[in-house]
Design a protein around this motif. Sequence first.
Motif, PDB file in Angstrom:
ATOM      1  N   ALA A 155      -2.518   6.991   3.425  1.00  0.00           N
ATOM      2  CA  ALA A 155      -3.232   5.749   3.086  1.00  0.00           C
ATOM      3  C   ALA A 155      -3.121   5.435   1.600  1.00  0.00           C
ATOM      4  O   ALA A 155      -2.944   4.282   1.197  1.00  0.00           O
ATOM      5  CB  ALA A 155      -4.704   5.853   3.498  1.00  0.00           C
ATOM      6  N   ARG A 156      -3.196   6.470   0.760  1.00  0.00           N
ATOM      7  CA  ARG A 156      -3.060   6.264  -0.693  1.00  0.00           C
ATOM      8  C   ARG A 156      -1.621   5.871  -1.045  1.00  0.00           C
ATOM      9  O   ARG A 156      -1.394   5.067  -1.935  1.00  0.00           O
ATOM     10  CB  ARG A 156      -3.460   7.537  -1.451  1.00  0.00           C
ATOM     11  CG  ARG A 156      -4.918   7.873  -1.389  1.00  0.00           C
ATOM     12  CD  ARG A 156      -5.768   6.978  -2.272  1.00  0.00           C
ATOM     13  NE  ARG A 156      -5.478   7.215  -3.684  1.00  0.00           N
ATOM     14  CZ  ARG A 156      -5.733   6.337  -4.645  1.00  0.00           C
ATOM     15  NH1 ARG A 156      -6.258   5.175  -4.361  1.00  0.00           N
ATOM     16  NH2 ARG A 156      -5.458   6.631  -5.902  1.00  0.00           N
ATOM     17  N   LEU A 160      -0.446   2.582  -2.971  1.00  0.00           N
ATOM     18  CA  LEU A 160       0.420   2.657  -4.154  1.00  0.00           C
ATOM     19  C   LEU A 160       1.615   1.727  -4.000  1.00  0.00           C
ATOM     20  O   LEU A 160       1.940   0.948  -4.911  1.00  0.00           O
ATOM     21  CB  LEU A 160       0.886   4.100  -4.352  1.00  0.00           C
ATOM     22  CG  LEU A 160       1.985   4.332  -5.388  1.00  0.00           C
ATOM     23  CD1 LEU A 160       1.525   3.936  -6.783  1.00  0.00           C
ATOM     24  CD2 LEU A 160       2.436   5.777  -5.367  1.00  0.00           C
ATOM     25  N   LYS A 161       2.289   1.792  -2.836  1.00  0.00           N
ATOM     26  CA  LYS A 161       3.457   0.921  -2.609  1.00  0.00           C
ATOM     27  C   LYS A 161       3.059  -0.546  -2.703  1.00  0.00           C
ATOM     28  O   LYS A 161       3.762  -1.361  -3.314  1.00  0.00           O
ATOM     29  CB  LYS A 161       4.086   1.203  -1.235  1.00  0.00           C
ATOM     30  CG  LYS A 161       4.810   2.527  -1.164  1.00  0.00           C
ATOM     31  CD  LYS A 161       5.658   2.688   0.105  1.00  0.00           C
ATOM     32  CE  LYS A 161       5.010   2.158   1.349  1.00  0.00           C
ATOM     33  NZ  LYS A 161       5.735   2.480   2.588  1.00  0.00           N
ATOM     34  N   GLU A 162       1.917  -0.913  -2.108  1.00  0.00           N
ATOM     35  CA  GLU A 162       1.455  -2.301  -2.136  1.00  0.00           C
ATOM     36  C   GLU A 162       1.207  -2.761  -3.570  1.00  0.00           C
ATOM     37  O   GLU A 162       1.590  -3.867  -3.960  1.00  0.00           O
ATOM     38  CB  GLU A 162       0.179  -2.435  -1.303  1.00  0.00           C
ATOM     39  CG  GLU A 162      -0.408  -3.836  -1.266  1.00  0.00           C
ATOM     40  CD  GLU A 162       0.531  -4.882  -0.691  1.00  0.00           C
ATOM     41  OE1 GLU A 162       0.445  -6.052  -1.148  1.00  0.00           O
ATOM     42  OE2 GLU A 162       1.350  -4.564   0.186  1.00  0.00           O
ATOM     43  N   VAL A 167       3.206  -5.881  -8.475  1.00  0.00           N
ATOM     44  CA  VAL A 167       3.715  -5.950  -9.852  1.00  0.00           C
ATOM     45  C   VAL A 167       5.146  -6.488  -9.854  1.00  0.00           C
ATOM     46  O   VAL A 167       5.494  -7.377 -10.643  1.00  0.00           O
ATOM     47  CB  VAL A 167       3.650  -4.561 -10.535  1.00  0.00           C
ATOM     48  CG1 VAL A 167       4.371  -4.581 -11.878  1.00  0.00           C
ATOM     49  CG2 VAL A 167       2.201  -4.127 -10.708  1.00  0.00           C
ATOM     50  N   LEU A 168       5.995  -5.967  -8.963  1.00  0.00           N
ATOM     51  CA  LEU A 168       7.379  -6.439  -8.890  1.00  0.00           C
ATOM     52  C   LEU A 168       7.440  -7.930  -8.564  1.00  0.00           C
ATOM     53  O   LEU A 168       8.208  -8.684  -9.171  1.00  0.00           O
ATOM     54  CB  LEU A 168       8.160  -5.635  -7.846  1.00  0.00           C
ATOM     55  CG  LEU A 168       8.398  -4.160  -8.172  1.00  0.00           C
ATOM     56  CD1 LEU A 168       8.999  -3.441  -6.976  1.00  0.00           C
ATOM     57  CD2 LEU A 168       9.290  -4.013  -9.389  1.00  0.00           C
ATOM     58  N   PHE A 188      14.936  -0.789  -6.719  1.00  0.00           N
ATOM     59  CA  PHE A 188      14.687  -0.068  -5.473  1.00  0.00           C
ATOM     60  C   PHE A 188      13.358   0.665  -5.587  1.00  0.00           C
ATOM     61  O   PHE A 188      13.043   1.211  -6.641  1.00  0.00           O
ATOM     62  CB  PHE A 188      15.786   0.977  -5.227  1.00  0.00           C
ATOM     63  CG  PHE A 188      17.117   0.414  -4.840  1.00  0.00           C
ATOM     64  CD1 PHE A 188      17.507   0.348  -3.508  1.00  0.00           C
ATOM     65  CD2 PHE A 188      17.993  -0.040  -5.809  1.00  0.00           C
ATOM     66  CE1 PHE A 188      18.746  -0.160  -3.156  1.00  0.00           C
ATOM     67  CE2 PHE A 188      19.242  -0.551  -5.475  1.00  0.00           C
ATOM     68  CZ  PHE A 188      19.611  -0.608  -4.139  1.00  0.00           C
ATOM     69  N   LEU A 189      12.595   0.693  -4.486  1.00  0.00           N
ATOM     70  CA  LEU A 189      11.364   1.490  -4.428  1.00  0.00           C
ATOM     71  C   LEU A 189      11.512   2.448  -3.251  1.00  0.00           C
ATOM     72  O   LEU A 189      11.786   2.015  -2.130  1.00  0.00           O
ATOM     73  CB  LEU A 189      10.149   0.581  -4.220  1.00  0.00           C
ATOM     74  CG  LEU A 189       8.812   1.279  -3.986  1.00  0.00           C
ATOM     75  CD1 LEU A 189       8.427   2.131  -5.186  1.00  0.00           C
ATOM     76  CD2 LEU A 189       7.720   0.273  -3.692  1.00  0.00           C
ATOM     77  N   ALA A 190      11.393   3.726  -3.512  1.00  0.00           N
ATOM     78  CA  ALA A 190      11.562   4.720  -2.445  1.00  0.00           C
ATOM     79  C   ALA A 190      10.520   5.814  -2.595  1.00  0.00           C
ATOM     80  O   ALA A 190      10.171   6.204  -3.707  1.00  0.00           O
ATOM     81  CB  ALA A 190      12.959   5.331  -2.508  1.00  0.00           C
TER      82      ALA A 190
END
Length: 199
Positions: A155-156, A160-162, A167-168, A188-190
């Motif tokens: 969930a965290r 964090l991804k959201e 921001v992006l 890229f976000l991974a």
Amino acid sequence: MENDDPGSRPEPRAVRIDHRQVRVLAHPLRLRLVGALRVKGPATATALAELLGTNTGATSYHLRQLAEVGLVVEDPDRGTGRQRWWRAAHDVTNWEPTDFDDDPDARAAIEWIQGDQVRLLVEHAERWFAVQHEWSPAWRDALGMGDIFMTIPPARLEALKEEVWQVLERYRREADPADPAARPVQVFLAAYPLLEGNR
């Protein structure tokens, strides 16, 4: 009168791909066609074939396949005579891997797409390494990648991804393509688990 305020740009058109769309999209040329139309804008099959190093017949066929599931559309305002122009139907493709848990073919397709994203990242990185010495110090310091390790529940990690995506998106909306110092970049976000062999 057109509003040039970058903050007033419309939100990107997004699609949450379904089982049929993911099966059509899981093809190397089709992924590149959608990507090229999103980055370069509307184009003909001939122009796309030239850009992607393929032939017009294959490009036309795969554009029609993508159009059948609503991932690309014809751009009738640009068409003249027999020349068909195409544009991406969306700016962003969304999915969750679990969307396809009940469909083995769609699950295999999304796994192939994820693998292709990693291959694309490696290709981009290798091309950058070959020419980075030709770029200014400011760009060489700004580009690149890093990593961080953490222990976090799912969930965290979702939160964090959201937050990072927000921001992006803000930076994308506020970008000024007319700035003479600006260049197109891909971010890229991974996030992957540290499996036993990698710890």
